[in-house]
Design an enzyme around this catalytic site. Structure first.
Site, mmCIF file in Angstrom:
data_model
loop_
_atom_site.group_PDB
_atom_site.id
_atom_site.type_symbol
_atom_site.label_atom_id
_atom_site.label_comp_id
_atom_site.label_asym_id
_atom_site.label_seq_id
_atom_site.Cartn_x
_atom_site.Cartn_y
_atom_site.Cartn_z
ATOM 1 N N TYR A 121 32.540 41.047 41.588
ATOM 2 C CA TYR A 121 33.686 40.602 42.396
ATOM 3 C C TYR A 121 34.123 41.709 43.353
ATOM 4 O O TYR A 121 34.347 41.475 44.540
ATOM 5 C CB TYR A 121 34.825 40.222 41.444
ATOM 6 C CG TYR A 121 36.020 39.567 42.086
ATOM 7 C CD1 TYR A 121 36.076 38.186 42.252
ATOM 8 C CD2 TYR A 121 37.119 40.317 42.510
ATOM 9 C CE1 TYR A 121 37.189 37.573 42.817
ATOM 10 C CE2 TYR A 121 38.230 39.718 43.080
ATOM 11 C CZ TYR A 121 38.262 38.343 43.232
ATOM 12 O OH TYR A 121 39.362 37.739 43.797
ATOM 13 N N SER A 180 40.775 40.207 48.738
ATOM 14 C CA SER A 180 41.477 40.534 47.499
ATOM 15 C C SER A 180 41.890 41.996 47.565
ATOM 16 O O SER A 180 41.286 42.783 48.298
ATOM 17 C CB SER A 180 40.534 40.334 46.313
ATOM 18 O OG SER A 180 41.046 40.928 45.147
#
Ligand code: NAD
Length: 270
Positions: free
Chosen positions: A165, A152
């Site tokens: 995350y 990501s």
């Protein structure tokens, strides 16, 4: 179970791609992309059994390859190991391993639920370790392999309220580099794709929590939080991510290893 109705000559004909978290979103797009190039695929993930079977069947019917479903929960190291073993027994080896399963939770750190932290680290980071650990011996034995981790933009930069995350995705960048070095001379490459915001159920689901955490409307979250980060002001598409995965799995990408490739509309250029 198998319906090889349309034999396909593609770049990955006869290979096997194992994609975690591929019952939805990016993972399903990546699975379909590899199948479109002739690879047999293993799809994996949670969800409604009928919908998963429909997704599996449509891959077989659309591309004339074999598609099998693994129900392995990425929280469960033993189930992951078993699933890799079953795939190797069925297809010989995993040529292309795509670690894509991921979840998100948005909350200020002092209110971040401990069970959410543990689950995000387990699914978004540790499952990559477990699949790689299990699939590498066969790749080494055959002297070939491609490992693609879907990380990501949050593997390179942070956003508030996403501690687990961001920590997990930064971990994926480190894991990617480390494994790439370990297998660099063995015909195996290990890379990560770092998308910005892709319009998938994962993004859709985090909107209510972000609205709460930031006291914003849905439109404000989309404009002022999500696409604010992305200079192009466009969501990345699933197809764009899948195309990059196909490229990384190709022979042309043999010298790309140990890196994280951004596909984020310019987000991390800032
Ligand atoms: P999604 O929610 O559409 O899909 C996630 C997939 O993971 C689903 O198939 C789900 O069933 C599976 N999954 C979740 N928990 C699991 C578990 N315990 N065991 C097995 N499978 C499990 O999400 P997505 O947006 O397609 O995200 C896919 C990956 O891409 C994730 O790693 C995510 O972090 C990453 N990513 C997404 C975006 C984005 O904007 N959508 C951006 C950057 C990175």
């Amino acid at each position: 179970m198998t319906t090889n109705t349309k034999p396909h000559q593609g770049a990955h004909q006869g290979q096997t791609a194992f994609i975690t978290g591929s019952t939805s979103g990016i993972g399903l797009g990546v699975a379909r992309a590899f199948a479109s190039q002739g690879a047999n695929v293993v799809i994996n993930g949670l969800g409604d059994a009928n919908e998963i079977e429909q997704a599996r069947l449509s891959i077989e019917q659309d591309f004339g390859v074999r598609a099998i479903y693994s129900a392995a929960n990425m929280l469960d190291p033993e189930a992951i190991k078993h699933s890799i073993q079953v795939t190797e027994d069925e297809f010989g080896m995993i040529d292309i391993l795509v670690n894509n399963a991921g979840i998100q939770h948005v909350a200020p750190i002092e209110k971040f639920p401990i069970n959410q932290w543990d689950a995000i680290i387990a699914i978004n980071l540790s499952s990559n370790f477990h699949t790689i650990r299990a699939a590498l011996p066969k790749m080494k034995q055959k002297g070939k392999g491609r490992i693609i981790n879907i990380s990501s933009a949050h593997s390179l930069v942070a956003s508030p309220y996403k501690s687990a995350y961001v920590a997990a995705k930064h971990g994926v960048a480190g894991l990617t580099k480390t494994v790439a070095l370990e297998v660099a001379e063995q015909g195996i490459t290990v890379n990560a794709i770092a998308p910005g915001y892709v319009w998938t159920p994962l993004v859709e689901r985090q909107i209510p929590d972000t609205m709460k955490a930031r006291n914003m409307t849905e439109e404000e979250v989309k404009r002022d939080v999500l696409l604010l980060a992305q200079p192009t002001k466009e969501f990345v598409t699933i197809e764009q991510v899948a195309d990059l995965a196909l490229y990384l799995a190709s022979d042309s990408a043999a010298s790309i290893t140990g890196t994280t490739i951004s596909m984020d509309g310019g987000w991390t250029a800032k």
